[in-house]
Write a protein that holds these residues in place. Structure first.
Motif, PDB file in Angstrom:
ATOM      1  N   SER A  89       9.827   8.809  -7.237  1.00 17.47           N
ATOM      2  CA  SER A  89      10.894   9.799  -7.324  1.00 17.47           C
ATOM      3  C   SER A  89      10.887  10.406  -8.720  1.00 17.47           C
ATOM      4  O   SER A  89      11.507   9.861  -9.640  1.00 17.47           O
ATOM      5  CB  SER A  89      12.246   9.143  -7.033  1.00 17.47           C
ATOM      6  N   PRO A  90      10.226  11.534  -8.903  1.00 22.78           N
ATOM      7  CA  PRO A  90      10.182  12.157 -10.231  1.00 22.78           C
ATOM      8  C   PRO A  90      11.535  12.690 -10.684  1.00 22.78           C
ATOM      9  O   PRO A  90      11.799  12.763 -11.884  1.00 22.78           O
ATOM     10  CB  PRO A  90       9.171  13.290 -10.050  1.00 22.78           C
ATOM     11  N   ASP A  91      12.369  13.068  -9.735  1.00 21.83           N
ATOM     12  CA  ASP A  91      13.733  13.498 -10.032  1.00 21.83           C
ATOM     13  C   ASP A  91      14.561  13.317  -8.772  1.00 21.83           C
ATOM     14  O   ASP A  91      14.029  12.961  -7.719  1.00 21.83           O
ATOM     15  CB  ASP A  91      13.769  14.956 -10.520  1.00 21.83           C
ATOM     16  N   LYS A  92      15.851  13.576  -8.876  1.00 20.95           N
ATOM     17  CA  LYS A  92      16.744  13.284  -7.748  1.00 20.95           C
ATOM     18  C   LYS A  92      16.425  14.113  -6.514  1.00 20.95           C
ATOM     19  O   LYS A  92      16.759  13.726  -5.400  1.00 20.95           O
ATOM     20  CB  LYS A  92      18.197  13.542  -8.158  1.00 20.95           C
ATOM     21  N   ALA A  93      15.796  15.232  -6.694  1.00 23.37           N
ATOM     22  CA  ALA A  93      15.536  16.134  -5.569  1.00 23.37           C
ATOM     23  C   ALA A  93      14.246  15.825  -4.830  1.00 23.37           C
ATOM     24  O   ALA A  93      13.971  16.417  -3.790  1.00 23.37           O
ATOM     25  CB  ALA A  93      15.507  17.584  -6.066  1.00 23.37           C
ATOM     26  N   HIS A  94      13.460  14.913  -5.371  1.00 26.30           N
ATOM     27  CA  HIS A  94      12.151  14.637  -4.778  1.00 26.30           C
ATOM     28  C   HIS A  94      11.930  13.146  -4.580  1.00 26.30           C
ATOM     29  O   HIS A  94      12.280  12.333  -5.434  1.00 26.30           O
ATOM     30  CB  HIS A  94      11.022  15.173  -5.677  1.00 26.30           C
ATOM     31  N   LEU A  95      11.355  12.822  -3.431  1.00 20.51           N
ATOM     32  CA  LEU A  95      10.938  11.446  -3.164  1.00 20.51           C
ATOM     33  C   LEU A  95       9.634  11.522  -2.383  1.00 20.51           C
ATOM     34  O   LEU A  95       9.612  11.885  -1.220  1.00 20.51           O
ATOM     35  CB  LEU A  95      11.984  10.670  -2.364  1.00 20.51           C
ATOM     36  N   ASN A  96       8.555  11.192  -3.068  1.00 16.86           N
ATOM     37  CA  ASN A  96       7.236  11.281  -2.469  1.00 16.86           C
ATOM     38  C   ASN A  96       6.778   9.902  -2.007  1.00 16.86           C
ATOM     39  O   ASN A  96       7.193   8.881  -2.560  1.00 16.86           O
ATOM     40  CB  ASN A  96       6.244  11.874  -3.463  1.00 16.86           C
ATOM     41  N   LEU A  97       5.935   9.907  -1.017  1.00 12.64           N
ATOM     42  CA  LEU A  97       5.423   8.658  -0.456  1.00 12.64           C
ATOM     43  C   LEU A  97       3.906   8.644  -0.583  1.00 12.64           C
ATOM     44  O   LEU A  97       3.230   9.516  -0.026  1.00 12.64           O
ATOM     45  CB  LEU A  97       5.827   8.530   1.016  1.00 12.64           C
ATOM     46  N   HIS A  98       3.408   7.674  -1.312  1.00 12.73           N
ATOM     47  CA  HIS A  98       1.969   7.518  -1.474  1.00 12.73           C
ATOM     48  C   HIS A  98       1.495   6.333  -0.640  1.00 12.73           C
ATOM     49  O   HIS A  98       2.127   5.274  -0.647  1.00 12.73           O
ATOM     50  CB  HIS A  98       1.606   7.285  -2.944  1.00 12.73           C
ATOM     51  N   ILE A  99       0.409   6.531   0.044  1.00 12.98           N
ATOM     52  CA  ILE A  99      -0.124   5.467   0.885  1.00 12.98           C
ATOM     53  C   ILE A  99      -1.586   5.255   0.530  1.00 12.98           C
ATOM     54  O   ILE A  99      -2.390   6.181   0.600  1.00 12.98           O
ATOM     55  CB  ILE A  99      -0.015   5.804   2.387  1.00 12.98           C
ATOM     56  N   ASN A 100      -1.898   4.052   0.129  1.00 16.74           N
ATOM     57  CA  ASN A 100      -3.280   3.710  -0.233  1.00 16.74           C
ATOM     58  C   ASN A 100      -3.971   2.973   0.907  1.00 16.74           C
ATOM     59  O   ASN A 100      -3.323   2.300   1.718  1.00 16.74           O
ATOM     60  CB  ASN A 100      -3.296   2.821  -1.480  1.00 16.74           C
ATOM     61  N   SER A 101      -5.264   3.107   0.940  1.00 15.49           N
ATOM     62  CA  SER A 101      -6.090   2.364   1.906  1.00 15.49           C
ATOM     63  C   SER A 101      -5.511   2.428   3.312  1.00 15.49           C
ATOM     64  O   SER A 101      -5.174   1.400   3.932  1.00 15.49           O
ATOM     65  CB  SER A 101      -6.220   0.898   1.466  1.00 15.49           C
ATOM     66  N   LEU A 102      -5.383   3.609   3.812  1.00 14.63           N
ATOM     67  CA  LEU A 102      -4.737   3.821   5.108  1.00 14.63           C
ATOM     68  C   LEU A 102      -5.381   3.013   6.219  1.00 14.63           C
ATOM     69  O   LEU A 102      -6.608   2.855   6.282  1.00 14.63           O
ATOM     70  CB  LEU A 102      -4.763   5.313   5.452  1.00 14.63           C
ATOM     71  N   GLU A 103      -4.525   2.504   7.117  1.00 16.20           N
ATOM     72  CA  GLU A 103      -4.975   1.720   8.267  1.00 16.20           C
ATOM     73  C   GLU A 103      -4.532   2.416   9.554  1.00 16.20           C
ATOM     74  O   GLU A 103      -3.608   3.228   9.542  1.00 16.20           O
ATOM     75  CB  GLU A 103      -4.368   0.314   8.188  1.00 16.20           C
ATOM     76  N   LEU A 104      -5.184   2.016  10.642  1.00 17.57           N
ATOM     77  CA  LEU A 104      -4.858   2.629  11.932  1.00 17.57           C
ATOM     78  C   LEU A 104      -3.369   2.487  12.260  1.00 17.57           C
ATOM     79  O   LEU A 104      -2.739   3.396  12.785  1.00 17.57           O
ATOM     80  CB  LEU A 104      -5.684   1.996  13.049  1.00 17.57           C
ATOM     81  N   GLY A 105      -2.804   1.327  11.914  1.00 15.90           N
ATOM     82  CA  GLY A 105      -1.405   1.056  12.223  1.00 15.90           C
ATOM     83  C   GLY A 105      -0.419   1.884  11.428  1.00 15.90           C
ATOM     84  O   GLY A 105       0.790   1.845  11.698  1.00 15.90           O
ATOM     85  N   ASP A 106      -0.922   2.620  10.450  1.00 16.60           N
ATOM     86  CA  ASP A 106      -0.020   3.485   9.680  1.00 16.60           C
ATOM     87  C   ASP A 106       0.275   4.783  10.412  1.00 16.60           C
ATOM     88  O   ASP A 106       1.158   5.540  10.004  1.00 16.60           O
ATOM     89  CB  ASP A 106      -0.642   3.808   8.315  1.00 16.60           C
ATOM     90  N   SER A 107      -0.449   5.039  11.470  1.00 12.80           N
ATOM     91  CA  SER A 107      -0.211   6.257  12.255  1.00 12.80           C
ATOM     92  C   SER A 107       1.217   6.239  12.794  1.00 12.80           C
ATOM     93  O   SER A 107       1.629   5.289  13.466  1.00 12.80           O
ATOM     94  CB  SER A 107      -1.198   6.352  13.424  1.00 12.80           C
ATOM     95  N   ALA A 108       1.955   7.261  12.492  1.00 11.06           N
ATOM     96  CA  ALA A 108       3.374   7.335  12.859  1.00 11.06           C
ATOM     97  C   ALA A 108       3.905   8.680  12.382  1.00 11.06           C
ATOM     98  O   ALA A 108       3.181   9.471  11.769  1.00 11.06           O
ATOM     99  CB  ALA A 108       4.169   6.204  12.202  1.00 11.06           C
TER     100      ALA A 108
ATOM    101  N   ARG B  51       0.832  -1.201   0.000  1.00 13.79           N
ATOM    102  CA  ARG B  51       0.000   0.000   0.000  1.00 13.79           C
ATOM    103  C   ARG B  51       0.875   1.262   0.000  1.00 13.79           C
ATOM    104  O   ARG B  51       0.395   2.348  -0.315  1.00 13.79           O
ATOM    105  CB  ARG B  51      -0.897   0.018   1.240  1.00 13.79           C
ATOM    106  N   PHE B  52       2.129   1.090   0.379  1.00 14.23           N
ATOM    107  CA  PHE B  52       3.079   2.206   0.388  1.00 14.23           C
ATOM    108  C   PHE B  52       3.864   2.173  -0.914  1.00 14.23           C
ATOM    109  O   PHE B  52       4.483   1.155  -1.242  1.00 14.23           O
ATOM    110  CB  PHE B  52       4.066   2.079   1.559  1.00 14.23           C
ATOM    111  N   SER B  53       3.842   3.269  -1.622  1.00 15.89           N
ATOM    112  CA  SER B  53       4.585   3.312  -2.882  1.00 15.89           C
ATOM    113  C   SER B  53       5.340   4.625  -2.979  1.00 15.89           C
ATOM    114  O   SER B  53       4.744   5.708  -3.007  1.00 15.89           O
ATOM    115  CB  SER B  53       3.654   3.138  -4.080  1.00 15.89           C
ATOM    116  N   PRO B  54       6.665   4.541  -3.020  1.00 14.96           N
ATOM    117  CA  PRO B  54       7.465   5.742  -3.208  1.00 14.96           C
ATOM    118  C   PRO B  54       7.536   6.090  -4.685  1.00 14.96           C
ATOM    119  O   PRO B  54       7.486   5.212  -5.546  1.00 14.96           O
ATOM    120  CB  PRO B  54       8.837   5.312  -2.675  1.00 14.96           C
TER     121      PRO B  54
END
Lengths: 113, 112
Positions: free
Chosen positions: A68-87, A63-66
Motif C-alpha cells: 500500500s504505497p498510500d491510502k488510495a492504493h493497495l496492490n497485490l503481488h503474487i510470486n511463483s504463480l500456481e495453478l490453484g491461484d486461478s480465481a 507468495r502473496f504480498s500486498p
C-alpha cells in the motif's frame, strides 16, 4: 468516475511467473481489502489495510504480498504463480475499520496455465 | 468466528413471481448484515444493509430484507422479479469491524 478500480481486468499467465494486480479507490477511504473468489463463487478475505497498515493477513501463502504505497492504493503481488491461484480477485474499500459498507472493484480474473 | 449460511445454492423463479433468498448468521451480539449482488462478470453491488433499528430494510432495485433475531436470519425479498435480477446474491456480516464474512452465495435464474 469509478470508485474502486482494478487493473488488469483479465490476467493470463504461466505457472511460476510473478504478477501484480493494482487497485485504486477515489473515495477517500482509509481501509482497503483484497478478497479471493474461487471457482465456486466463494468469497474470502485475504488482506486488509487501514491507513497503509496491515490489519488482516488471513491464511494466505507468503507468495502473496500486498503493498500500500498510500491510502488510495493497495496492490497485490503474487510470486511463483500456481495453478490453484486461478480465481477472481476483488479489491474493496470502506471508510474505515468497523461496520462500514464496503465498495468493491470490478474484479481481476487471474488464470494460471 | 462469524459465519453466514445461504441454504439455497440455486433458485429459479419465473419473471413476475415473488422471491425470497435465505440467509442465516452466527453472531453473539447484534450483527451488521449486508446483501450484495454480483451480475455475471461484474463486481459486487450493495443492495441493502442492516445496522440497527427497523428490522425491515429497503434497498435498491425494489429489494427488501427482514432481520429476525429469533431466527438468526436476514432474508432478502422482492415482490416481483425482473429478468435483469438474474445474478449471484451474497449475504455478508461484518467480522467485528475488520472484514466481511460472506455466505456461499445463491444463484438466481429467472424464467421468461
Amino acid at each position: 468516475d469509478t470508485a474502486v478500480s482494478q487493473t488488469p481486468k483479465y490476467l493470463v499467465t504461466q505457472m511460476g511467473n510473478d504478477k501484480s494486480i493494482k487497485c485504486e479507490q477515489n473515495l477517500g477511504h482509509d481501509t482497503m481489502y483484497w478478497y479471493k473468489q474461487d471457482s465456486k463463487k466463494f468469497l474470502k478475505i485475504m488482506f486488509s489495510y487501514n491507513n497503509k497498515e496491515l490489519i488482516i493477513n488471513e491464511t494466505v501463502p507468503n507468495r502473496f504480498s500486498p503493498k500500500s504505497p498510500d491510502k488510495a492504493h493497495l496492490n497485490l503481488h503474487i510470486n511463483s504463480l500456481e495453478l490453484g491461484d486461478s480465481a477472481v480477485y476483488f479489491c474493496a474499500s470502506s471508510q474505515d475499520l468497523g461496520y462500514n459498507e464496503q465498495f468493491f472493484g470490478p474484479g481481476t480474473r487471474l488464470t494460471v496455465l | 468466528a462469524q459465519s453466514v449460511t445461504q441454504p439455497d445454492i440455486h433458485i429459479t423463479v419465473s419473471e413476475g413471481a415473488s422471491l425470497e433468498l435465505r440467509c442465516n448468521y452466527s453472531y453473539g451480539a447484534t450483527p451488521y448484515l449486508f446483501w450484495y449482488v454480483q451480475s455475471p462478470g461484474q463486481g459486487l453491488q450493495l443492495l441493502l444493509k442492516y445496522f440497527s433499528g427497523d428490522t425491515l430494510v429497503q434497498g435498491i432495485k425494489g429489494f427488501e430484507a427482514e432481520f429476525k433475531r429469533s431466527q438468526s436470519s436476514f432474508n432478502l425479498r422482492k415482490p416481483s422479479v425482473h429478468w435483469s435480477d438474474a445474478a449471484e446474491y451474497f449475504c455478508a456480516t461484518d467480522n467485528y469491524g475488520q472484514n466481511f464474512v460472506f455466505g456461499p452465495g445463491t444463484r438466481l435464474s429467472v424464467l421468461p
